[in-house]
Design a protein around this motif. Structure first.
Motif, PDB file in Angstrom:
ATOM      1  N   THR A 154      39.160  34.264  51.862  1.00 47.84           N
ATOM      2  CA  THR A 154      40.349  34.895  51.104  1.00 47.84           C
ATOM      3  C   THR A 154      41.418  33.640  50.660  1.00 47.84           C
ATOM      4  O   THR A 154      41.646  33.842  49.402  1.00 47.84           O
ATOM      5  CB  THR A 154      40.905  36.116  51.893  1.00 47.84           C
ATOM      6  OG1 THR A 154      40.071  36.757  52.238  1.00 47.84           O
ATOM      7  CG2 THR A 154      41.832  36.791  51.001  1.00 47.84           C
ATOM      8  N   ILE A 167      41.938  30.352  42.546  1.00 41.58           N
ATOM      9  CA  ILE A 167      42.490  30.913  41.202  1.00 41.58           C
ATOM     10  C   ILE A 167      43.746  30.444  40.926  1.00 41.58           C
ATOM     11  O   ILE A 167      43.975  30.264  39.555  1.00 41.58           O
ATOM     12  CB  ILE A 167      42.827  32.649  41.708  1.00 41.58           C
ATOM     13  CG1 ILE A 167      40.904  33.227  41.841  1.00 41.58           C
ATOM     14  CG2 ILE A 167      43.294  33.265  40.367  1.00 41.58           C
ATOM     15  CD1 ILE A 167      41.293  34.540  41.904  1.00 41.58           C
ATOM     16  N   HIS A 168      44.659  29.966  41.691  1.00 46.30           N
ATOM     17  CA  HIS A 168      45.728  29.584  41.378  1.00 46.30           C
ATOM     18  C   HIS A 168      46.052  28.105  41.002  1.00 46.30           C
ATOM     19  O   HIS A 168      46.907  27.744  40.434  1.00 46.30           O
ATOM     20  CB  HIS A 168      46.962  30.086  42.454  1.00 46.30           C
ATOM     21  CG  HIS A 168      47.330  31.532  42.679  1.00 46.30           C
ATOM     22  ND1 HIS A 168      47.592  32.085  41.486  1.00 46.30           N
ATOM     23  CD2 HIS A 168      46.662  32.292  43.378  1.00 46.30           C
ATOM     24  CE1 HIS A 168      47.730  33.439  41.939  1.00 46.30           C
ATOM     25  NE2 HIS A 168      47.205  33.618  43.151  1.00 46.30           N
ATOM     26  N   ILE A 228      39.829  31.523  48.350  1.00 44.10           N
ATOM     27  CA  ILE A 228      39.577  32.147  46.889  1.00 44.10           C
ATOM     28  C   ILE A 228      41.024  32.249  46.317  1.00 44.10           C
ATOM     29  O   ILE A 228      41.112  31.950  45.029  1.00 44.10           O
ATOM     30  CB  ILE A 228      39.344  33.736  46.984  1.00 44.10           C
ATOM     31  CG1 ILE A 228      37.986  33.834  47.654  1.00 44.10           C
ATOM     32  CG2 ILE A 228      39.199  34.474  45.660  1.00 44.10           C
ATOM     33  CD1 ILE A 228      37.384  35.214  48.418  1.00 44.10           C
ATOM     34  N   GLU A 229      42.055  32.525  46.793  1.00 44.48           N
ATOM     35  CA  GLU A 229      43.461  32.450  46.118  1.00 44.48           C
ATOM     36  C   GLU A 229      43.836  31.134  45.701  1.00 44.48           C
ATOM     37  O   GLU A 229      44.268  31.061  44.536  1.00 44.48           O
ATOM     38  CB  GLU A 229      44.429  32.917  47.396  1.00 44.48           C
ATOM     39  CG  GLU A 229      44.312  34.329  47.847  1.00 44.48           C
ATOM     40  CD  GLU A 229      45.143  35.279  46.604  1.00 44.48           C
ATOM     41  OE1 GLU A 229      46.121  34.762  46.080  1.00 44.48           O
ATOM     42  OE2 GLU A 229      44.636  36.380  46.296  1.00 44.48           O
ATOM     43  N   GLU A 239      31.599  33.096  44.007  1.00 47.76           N
ATOM     44  CA  GLU A 239      31.338  34.356  43.490  1.00 47.76           C
ATOM     45  C   GLU A 239      32.416  35.362  43.318  1.00 47.76           C
ATOM     46  O   GLU A 239      32.224  36.396  42.906  1.00 47.76           O
ATOM     47  CB  GLU A 239      30.118  34.873  44.763  1.00 47.76           C
ATOM     48  CG  GLU A 239      28.954  34.252  44.503  1.00 47.76           C
ATOM     49  CD  GLU A 239      28.122  34.648  45.814  1.00 47.76           C
ATOM     50  OE1 GLU A 239      28.262  35.721  46.270  1.00 47.76           O
ATOM     51  OE2 GLU A 239      27.217  34.013  46.215  1.00 47.76           O
ATOM     52  N   SER A 240      33.576  34.988  44.029  1.00 48.13           N
ATOM     53  CA  SER A 240      34.597  36.078  44.086  1.00 48.13           C
ATOM     54  C   SER A 240      35.844  35.498  42.898  1.00 48.13           C
ATOM     55  O   SER A 240      36.765  36.319  43.104  1.00 48.13           O
ATOM     56  CB  SER A 240      35.256  35.904  45.448  1.00 48.13           C
ATOM     57  OG  SER A 240      34.345  36.034  46.596  1.00 48.13           O
ATOM     58  N   ILE A 241      35.474  34.665  42.264  1.00 48.13           N
ATOM     59  CA  ILE A 241      36.394  34.414  41.118  1.00 48.13           C
ATOM     60  C   ILE A 241      35.684  34.435  39.823  1.00 48.13           C
ATOM     61  O   ILE A 241      34.642  34.422  39.672  1.00 48.13           O
ATOM     62  CB  ILE A 241      36.970  32.861  41.281  1.00 48.13           C
ATOM     63  CG1 ILE A 241      36.043  31.881  41.271  1.00 48.13           C
ATOM     64  CG2 ILE A 241      37.836  32.728  42.629  1.00 48.13           C
ATOM     65  CD1 ILE A 241      36.659  30.577  41.267  1.00 48.13           C
ATOM     66  N   PRO A 242      36.513  35.042  38.672  1.00 46.24           N
ATOM     67  CA  PRO A 242      35.888  35.283  37.251  1.00 46.24           C
ATOM     68  C   PRO A 242      35.102  33.944  36.738  1.00 46.24           C
ATOM     69  O   PRO A 242      35.571  32.846  37.207  1.00 46.24           O
ATOM     70  CB  PRO A 242      37.089  35.465  36.517  1.00 46.24           C
ATOM     71  CG  PRO A 242      38.299  36.105  37.516  1.00 46.24           C
ATOM     72  CD  PRO A 242      37.885  35.205  38.889  1.00 46.24           C
TER      73      PRO A 242
END
Lengths: 443, 443
Positions: free
Chosen positions: B6, B13-14, B9-10, B39-42
């Protein structure tokens, strides 16, 4: 293999009056196959089959049985037989069946146990049955960190338990120090201190970890077993691949059963009253949600009376929403289980699901609208159902994302209750949108 | 651990604009964690994150990704990059990703492979991806049946692959002879012929067995790996606990996804059109069954117009049948999977389910009848819904047993299609029973 169990089942049902041939046949099967076969025959025949099992094998079979089946069988046995049965149960066996036994019999079994096994039982029983601590394997190769390779090799000559690909090292207080993998051990010189071979990366499992998590860890480790430690890093035993495989297999089964409000311990031939009672709870929950949906339909009685086609088509709107919603829900529930859903990607996810909903809503609204127009020869009705479909599929996308996320925040398992809540929402939204638009546009 | 993914992933993204910090952070994660994070990000951010991954790690990560995610990523890469990526892919890696690649690139990768790996690939590719033969592990301890213990121990000193607790013995033609477990090997004398130590009970797996079956066999064997042989008993390699655990984990996921008509390779952020199209198929199937149910309701338009309360209560009857039926269905589907359902116990099972249905039908008929009476102040309506509930729950029990059994006889997986067929039957039976009785008794 399954077909063999099937044969055993057929045999047990048909040859009930030839005990010799049955006990002959059973001797060829493993305890878990026999347990499965017993669970597959009606209760009255089950008791007979049980009596044809040799006393020496009965305990192993009982341990392998599903919870409900075991309970039903134990109920049929008298106390003296149960006492005999448990004369030489070990800690692992008793931990497996303890929940099906009255305290009195558990105490009796504990009295007959040797000290070591009793201690293992008492260590295990404090943990729930989905926690590693309850199922620790106590057979392991364990050595002091101060020995040399030659000594470790002598240890191997005594006995090598199954699932062993390393030696566990502890210090003098029994605290975990590290592991030495066979690959390194075999390559080393006899006089090397074993502490030179310690693997830094060797993972440990905490006794209070869930079995599922532990199985995940084991898979990542590419080892056949991992050491289990308590909070003070004292080595308690092992968690091995056999247990991990059993965990995942049973979890699969539990998940499948839970979609119908059942649990994986259910007996195929549980008594009628008992089955009816267990299943009744789920029916009752469903009834409440169904009546809730009906209450919303009831708000539009006057409309329904005037446009009876609305009543005919209602289920279409509700079910399209339910299906679309459960697709989104399933994707999000999986994402939550994998740790894929975070605060940052939730917005993108919601927007993507709404776009998918919008696109599918449009496409199916047109198709359903045209079918409706052709069926009832009423273009306004076609428009009403089309609009209702779009609204309900968008609602489904929104609920499919938000319901599991909210449940997760509230620490409620979204895999269990998400789907009931979601279909209640999409049913109600579907009925209200369709009948509401009908009231506005058709009357 | 999940919380670590997690975090990754954060971070992805940031911190999209600080490539160094990302590639620093990624070096701390395993390829499968990074695959999951990607797989968890756009999609647009995913491409950027990919570019921050070191060339050397890209292949491993790509191999770990879910099918759809991998395909979407490969589409974004140009051919020269893909060629570079596959410069040193091995057989196992190529077998994993081959379905996401155009033939041209598979041929290219094969040309760059060494002979041994190419042979493994060609052996594997003839099997489907749920079959053991495709995923054979070729690292194993293998020896001639004619050696002595001392020689076997020298073999161990060279290298001991993971999941190894035995040595595999073959004859001069490579045919499987038997296995020698470490436990016996370590206890033996150096000059013993190894053939004295052969384990009679050591199970083998046929290359054409399904992964699921093989995982079951492995669990029963209490070994860390089992030998895989072809039809002529030639030893091909191993099936080990790591693969078995992965199999069960993915199966769990596949089963969960399939209940919503999705598959486990789905990408969380697949492009909108693509997602809408895949999901649309399931919506379409559902629409057909919903229209079918509507057609049956349509037969009773005249009745509905006169007694609009029937329209309000219709969903209650249908959904009680659906729930009761899926309980029976789930139990039978599990029984079929375990090999519990035979010709002989089917009759007892059907009679038991009908009795449970009868009992629950009676109980809920009374409750629902009373609620209806109280709600609409119409005792005859209460009687009609009560009767319809009993009929539909009995129908549900009958269908819950017979539908999966018939599907199984027709070699259709009842776990996949059983539930759609069942709810169609219970919907229709519910509507017809309720509206039919309404027509007879209320008008």
């Amino acid at each position: 293999m399954q077909s063999q169990v099937t044969q055993l089942i057929e045999h047990l049902i048909h040859d009930e009056h030839s005990p010799n041939s049955i006990s002959q046949m059973m001797s060829e099967f493993s305890p878990d196959d026999i347990a499965l076969a017993l669970e597959s025959i009606p209760l009255d025949q089950r008791k007979q089959a049980w009596e044809n099992i040799k006393q020496a094998n009965r305990l192993d079979i009982l341990v392998e049985m599903r919870g409900e089946s075991r309970q039903l069988l134990l109920k049929e046995l008298d106390d003296s037989e149960i006492e005999n049965l448990f004369a030489d149960v070990d800690a692992a066996g008793l931990l497996e069946i303890t929940d099906s036994l009255p305290d009195r019999l558990v105490d009796l079994a504990l009295k007959q146990m040797d000290n070591k096994q009793r201690e293992y039982y008492q260590q295990g029983i404090v943990y729930d049955d989905d926690i590693v601590g309850r199922w620790i394997d106590h057979e392991l190769l364990i050595a002091s960190q101060s020995i040399r390779v030659a000594e470790a090799m002598r240890l191997l000559k005594k006995a090598t338990p199954t699932y062993t690909d390393m030696i566990y090292l502890v210090n003098r207080t029994g605290r975990w120090v590290g592991c030495v993998k066979f690959d390194k051990l075999f390559k080393a010189h006899e006089q090397d201190p074993i502490s030179n071979l310690i693997d830094e990366e060797c993972a440990v499992i905490q006794a209070d970890m869930t079995l599922t998590k532990a199985a995940e860890q084991l898979e990542k480790s590419t080892l056949s077993a991992l050491p289990v430690v308590d909070n003070n890093l004292i080595l308690l035993g092992r968690f091995h691949a056999g247990l991990a495989l059993e965990t995942l297999r049973l979890e699969n089964e539990a998940q499948q059963m839970s979609t119908a409000g059942l649990n994986e311990e259910s007996d195929l031939f549980a008594p009628v009253k008992r089955s009816a009672a267990t299943r009744g709870i789920w029916l009752g929950i469903n009834l409440l949600t169904a009546f809730l949906a009906s209450a919303f339909i009831g708000l539009f009685e006057a409309t329904l009376q005037q446009v009876v086609a609305l009543a005919v088509l209602m289920p279409v709107v509700a079910s399209m929403g339910g299906i679309a919603g459960s697709q989104t829900l399933t994707l999000i529930v999986r994402g939550l289980a994998l740790g894929q859903i975070t605060r940052s990607n939730l917005k993108s996810l919601l927007s993507k699901e709404l776009k998918v909903g919008w696109l599918n809503g449009m496409v199916w609204a047109i198709i359903i609208g045209l079918v409706t127009y052709w069926w009832f020869n009423n273009s306004l009705l076609g428009a009403v159902i089309g609009l209702a479909i779009i609204i309900n599929i968008l609602m489904a996308a929104l609920s499919g994302v938000l319901i599991p996320v909210l449940l997760d925040i509230l620490h409620i398992d979204p895999a269990l209750s998400g789907s009931v809540i979601l279909t209640t929402v999409t049913d109600i939204a579907g009925f209200v949108a369709f009948l509401g638009l009908g009231t506005l546009l058709l009357i």
